[in-house]
Write an enzyme that holds these catalytic residues in place. Structure first.
Site, PDB file in Angstrom:
ATOM      1  N   ASP A  85     -48.898  20.328  42.443  1.00 13.91           N
ATOM      2  CA  ASP A  85     -47.643  19.926  41.834  1.00 13.91           C
ATOM      3  C   ASP A  85     -46.607  19.818  42.956  1.00 13.91           C
ATOM      4  O   ASP A  85     -46.775  20.406  44.028  1.00 13.91           O
ATOM      5  CB  ASP A  85     -47.239  20.991  40.813  1.00 13.91           C
ATOM      6  CG  ASP A  85     -45.872  20.773  40.222  1.00 13.91           C
ATOM      7  OD1 ASP A  85     -45.583  19.642  39.808  1.00 13.91           O
ATOM      8  OD2 ASP A  85     -45.081  21.731  40.184  1.00 13.91           O
ATOM      9  N   ASP A  87     -42.552  19.567  42.386  1.00 14.29           N
ATOM     10  CA  ASP A  87     -41.283  20.244  42.141  1.00 14.29           C
ATOM     11  C   ASP A  87     -41.478  21.745  41.908  1.00 14.29           C
ATOM     12  O   ASP A  87     -42.333  22.152  41.108  1.00 14.29           O
ATOM     13  CB  ASP A  87     -40.588  19.634  40.927  1.00 14.29           C
ATOM     14  CG  ASP A  87     -40.229  18.179  41.160  1.00 14.29           C
ATOM     15  OD1 ASP A  87     -39.128  17.927  41.667  1.00 14.29           O
ATOM     16  OD2 ASP A  87     -41.063  17.302  40.861  1.00 14.29           O
TER      17      ASP A  87
END
Length: 295
Positions: A85, A87
């Protein structure tokens, strides 16, 4: 045999010989210990069958020390595919929240982001709602945001570049936007990136995002597709994330790690990282300090 990898909090060296000796005496089943990087990280090898029980026993023996624990089968610890991922994982911010700051809506948008990452509301409608609030934001601010507001998570470059140096394939898979994942993935060194596309006209955001939305299912699909393309077994895959839209990807990976994650994600993942930086994912694979590609 299971291996429990201990990694000190970022910038600290807490896993010294005295601690390892005490753990070997007090935790049932420990067969041997091995340092990975001075007192920064080390392995405990155990003749045990239940990873959760071993983790609980080691965690209790650590008595609250700022040390993360990753327990897994020793034979399959080295991975060939890594999905991450972006963010609040590979970077310290939520890019959509930083975009919202330009229209004075950061607090409002951040509250929606937090609820979506906790799994309290569905990711896709929450994304559309937040993007709708960005209508009229000039695309030209993206570079400024990346330059002035985005910080890379410590250890991320080392993680990606070390895995690639040893033949691994790395992908940044984000529910965010290509205008961010493109330059950020290049800076960190990923092989590829996948994310959502913001629609713009005449240099301004329209408040719309292109279909299909890359959310929880798309992250899972990306892992399976890359694993299949590379001809890998499930155990050869590694994933890391922090939000509810990462859960399916983390669950499918051979080792799914929750990084500074929301409670539900931390509880469901194979292991959680609350203290260490991202080099912990290298130590968990058995890399030593001398093998890490420093950048």
């Amino acid at each position: 045999m299971l291996v429990a990898t201990l990694v000190s909090a970022h910038g600290q060296a807490l896993v010294g010989e005295a601690l390892l000796a005490r753990l070997a005496r007090t935790v049932p089943g420990i067969a041997r210990t091995a340092a990975l990087d001075g007192a920064v990280a080390a392995d405990l090898f155990a003749e045990a069958a239940d990873a959760r029980k071993l983790e609980a026993a080691v965690r209790e023996a650590l008595e609250g020390a700022a040390i993360d624990i990753v327990v897994q089968p020793a034979a399959s610890r080295r991975k060939a595919l890594f999905l991450a991922d972006m963010d609040s994982t590979m970077i310290g911010q939520e890019c959509i929240d930083e975009l919202a700051a330009f229209v004075g809506l950061k607090e409002h948008v951040a509250a929606i982001t937090e609820r979506a990452m906790r799994g309290e509301i569905e990711f896709e409608p929450a994304l559309r709602e937040r993007v709708g609030l960005l209508k009229g934001v000039p695309l030209s601010v993206i570079g400024e945001i990346i330059r002035d507001r985005i910080t890379l998570t410590p250890g991320g470059r080392e993680l990606v570049r070390t895995m690639r140096a040893h033949g691994g394939y790395t992908a940044l898979v984000s529910g965010g936007f290509t205008v961010f994942t493109g330059p950020i993935s290049t800076t960190i060194g990923f092989d590829e990136h996948r994310s959502n596309t913001l629609i713009a006209e005449d240099g301004l955001l329209t408040g719309r995002v292109a279909d299909p939305i890359l959310g929880k299912q798309a992250k899972l699909d990306a892992l399976i597709a890359l694993r299949t393309r590379l001809g890998l077994a499930p155990a050869q895959t590694l994933a890391v994330g922090d939000g509810a839209n990462d859960l399916a990807m983390l669950g499918e990976a051979g080792l799914g790690l929750a990084f500074r994650a929301k409670p539900a994600v931390a509880a469901a993942a194979d292991a959680r990282l609350d203290h260490a930086d991202l080099t912990a994912l290298l130590y968990a694979q058995g890399y030593t300090g001398s093998e890490i590609v420093r950048s």
